[in-house]
Design an enzyme around this catalytic site. Structure first.
Site, PDB file in Angstrom:
ATOM      1  N   GLY A  27      -7.676  -9.237  14.396  1.00 58.79           N
ATOM      2  CA  GLY A  27      -8.460 -10.282  15.030  1.00 58.79           C
ATOM      3  C   GLY A  27      -7.973 -11.669  14.672  1.00 58.79           C
ATOM      4  O   GLY A  27      -6.882 -11.870  14.148  1.00 58.79           O
ATOM      5  N   ASP A 138      -1.426  -1.112   1.455  1.00 59.32           N
ATOM      6  CA  ASP A 138      -0.446  -2.060   1.989  1.00 59.32           C
ATOM      7  C   ASP A 138      -0.148  -3.150   0.970  1.00 59.32           C
ATOM      8  O   ASP A 138      -0.075  -4.330   1.297  1.00 59.32           O
ATOM      9  CB  ASP A 138      -0.977  -2.680   3.287  1.00 59.32           C
ATOM     10  CG  ASP A 138       0.135  -3.326   4.109  1.00 59.32           C
ATOM     11  OD1 ASP A 138       1.315  -2.962   3.888  1.00 59.32           O
ATOM     12  OD2 ASP A 138      -0.169  -4.177   4.957  1.00 59.32           O
TER      13      ASP A 138
END
Length: 629
Positions: A27, A138
């Site tokens: 987003g 990550d």
């Protein structure tokens, strides 16, 4: 940092927005301030993801877990609304550069004492992340921010919510989610991840901090070769200081059970104060102070309203976004520490005023296939209008990004016509949309051509474009023009035009190459196929077919398969084939399918054969790799 524009809200929840930090796969990200004056980063989920119930459920669970982490060595969660029409989460803003920027661009490898203190700080943060039931998944240099007080981890956990609605760590075009250079062997093999996976990734991050190189090869090695080495080979720790060897080798043990835990690392590592070299600390301090001064000068536009489901402005992810994937083959992003830090501040000066802005009332439905005509005149003159022969044809350029890594492109195709005629077809592509329109020819001389009022003829997704503003092209050479619109400028090159713009090597059917060359379990249930056809710009020439196992709420495969088919319109035919966002095939579409954004396609040679690379245009990342079917 970009300033807010008329499409942005004034506030989100209790936070007053100050500026735009960027756009990522999940987003938009805004810089904001709480009522008490605390600076925060507010992430607002894309409408496409917010419309998926499964994503909302996962996102809510992840945010709840993140709130339990607290903020030790991380950016704390300061607010959220997972039930909003567009869910959002606010986290503490960290005014520091990434480890990648410091080591890769400005300073170089850190001294051993700094690496040990870095390891302790990151391990301490992982203790809290793991205690909250999260696995980061990550951890990489661009997700580690350096401050005077120590390192901070960002973007932990949120990626899990995104991955649950994609293909096991892939987008629907096969692009890797995350960074293969900093994956664990478990990630490469597609196994269920535990906290030990983060410890392996920590070892790779520390090796990078100490040597300036990834221990299993970087972008130049190729994605699959790197992932194979992670799973099977020993790390390359050349130039590593001997006093760090034991620590990093322990973290990089292939067997997850043989790695130290984050708690064990915290208990055994000694920290040094000050933790970074004096000149680096001084620069961090100066630029943190600069951030406070510059953001205090920023004020929001007064006319905005609260968040709605309106389309996002055409603002691709900025290269300095700290959430961007770590390595990107053939995509150099070198810049100094000063630039990296200044980019975090809210700029008071003017920035590029882009030509195209979305509007709920602008544009029409899907593309109509109008890609424009070829040259309408001989080189001898202006037989049917005022356009000099030198301007006739198609011109393409990059508005944001680089020639080999575009985030935003524009194409203008000019045919012969009189003043006042709509003789120019423009195609504008960002990471999230493709817009096609026709512009009025205002004037033309031998050196300059001016376009005015425009109308939208195609918008993908539908109703997401508004007409272009005034555009000027100035001839600089036979095949080069300078394009401008407001304060935005770019250099456009002459491009292919006509009914057959796709280079022959791209044509045909391509199948995704398994990650790391390792086929997933139940390989016969996985299909990721891309077909490229010949035709003009503005036509839907790319078709994507995907089949994969449906997963349950816990992420386990079920006996049922998901079937997805989509098409995409070609928006540019310069050095790269630029392709707009996918449009679903309503006859072959499952609620679990996800439409990808814009991409660019190129061919490379690998072991004597063609490989098709598909790069996303929203953020840096590894490409999807395909071989001929």
């Amino acid at each position: 940092m970009d300033p807010l524009n008329a499409e942005d809200p004034v506030t989100i929840g209790p936070f007053r927005l100050i500026g735009r930090l960027g756009v990522g796969g999940m987003g938009r990200v805004f810089l904001a301030r709480s009522a008490g004056g605390r600076t925060v980063a507010v992430k607002v989920v894309h409408a496409e993801l917010a419309a998926q119930d499964e994503f909302r459920r996962r996102f809510a669970r992840e945010v709840a877990a993140l709130e339990r982490v607290g903020g030790t060595g991380t950016a704390p969660v300061l607010g959220s609304d997972t039930e909003a029409e567009l869910p959002w989460v606010a986290v503490g803003y960290v005014p520091g550069p990434s480890l990648r920027s410091v080591v890769g661009d400005a300073f170089g490898p850190l001294p051993p004492d700094s690496v040990r203190t870095l390891a302790s700080g990151l391990a301490r943060a992982l203790v809290h992340v793991h205690a909250a039931g999260l696995v980061h998944r990550d951890l990489k240099p661009s997700n580690v921010l350096l401050t005077v007080d120590g390192p901070k981890i960002i973007d932990f956990g949120i990626a899990r919510a995104v991955d649950t609605v994609t293909d096991g760590g892939l987008t629907s075009t096969g692009a890797v989610v995350g960074s293969p250079g900093f994956m664990s062997p478990e990630q490469v093999r597609g196994e269920k991840l535990t906290p030990a996976s983060d410890v392996f990734c920590l070892g790779s991050v520390l090796a990078y901090a100490a040597t300036g190189r990834t221990p299993f090869g970087g972008a130049d090695s190729g994605v699959h070769a790197t992932m194979f080495r992670i799973a099977h080979d020993e790390p390359d720790l050349t130039d590593l200081a001997p006093e760090l060897s034991g620590l990093i080798r322990a973290c990089l043990t292939k067997d997850a059970a043989g790695r130290p835990t984050a708690t064990e690392l915290v208990d055994t590592l000694q920290v040094t104060e000050p933790w970074l070299p004096a000149d680096l600390l001084a620069r961090l301090g100066r630029h943190a102070a600069l951030l406070l001064e510059t953001e205090a000068e920023a004020t929001p536009l007064p006319e905005r309203t609260a968040p709605t489901d309106r389309p996002d402005p055409a603002t691709p992810a900025a290269p300095t976004d700290p959430t961007a994937p770590e390595t990107a083959p053939r995509r150099p992003r070198r810049r100094g520490l000063t630039a990296a830090l200044t980019a975090l501040a809210v700029a008071g000066a003017a920035v590029l005023a882009y030509t195209y802005w979305p509007s709920p009332g602008g544009g029409t439905g899907g593309p109509d296939g109008k890609g424009g005509n070829g040259r309408g005149s001989s080189a001898s003159g202006r037989p049917a209008g005022i356009v000099p022969a030198a301007f006739l044809g198609a011109w393409e350029g990059v508005l944001r990004g680089a020639a080999d890594a575009p985030y935003e492109t524009s194409r203008i195709e000019i045919t012969q016509g009189a003043a006042g005629s709509r003789s120019a077809v423009y195609t504008h592509v960002t990471g999230e949309r493709l817009c096609i329109g026709r512009a009025v020819l205002l004037s033309a001389t031998d050196a300059e051509l001016v376009l005015g009022d425009a109308e939208i003829t195609a918008s993908v997704p539908g109703r997401r474009c508004t007409p272009a503003a005034r555009q000027t092209l100035r001839l600089r050479a036979n095949d080069v023009v300078e394009w401008s619109s407001g304060v935005a400028r770019s250099t456009f090159q002459r491009a292919r035009t006509g009914a057959s713009v796709v280079p022959a090597p791209l044509l045909g059917t391509w199948n995704q190459v398994p990650l790391g060359g390792i086929a997933p379990p139940d390989a016969d249930r996985w299909v990721n196929r891309l077909t490229v056809s010949q035709g003009p710009v503005g036509a839907a020439l790319v078709r994507v077919e995907q089949v994969y196992p449906r997963t349950d709420a816990d992420g386990n495969n079920t006996p049922e398969n998901v079937h997805c088919t989509a098409t995409a319109v070609v928006g540019g035919a310069g050095p790269l084939l630029v392709v707009g966002p996918q449009t679903r095939d309503p006859d072959v579409w499952d609620p679990d399918c996800v439409e990808d954004g814009s991409t660019n396609l190129r061919i490379v040679r690998y072991q004597g054969k063609d490989r098709l690379l598909v790069y996303g245009m929203s953020a840096d990342g590894e490409p999807g790799e395909y071989q001929r079917g």
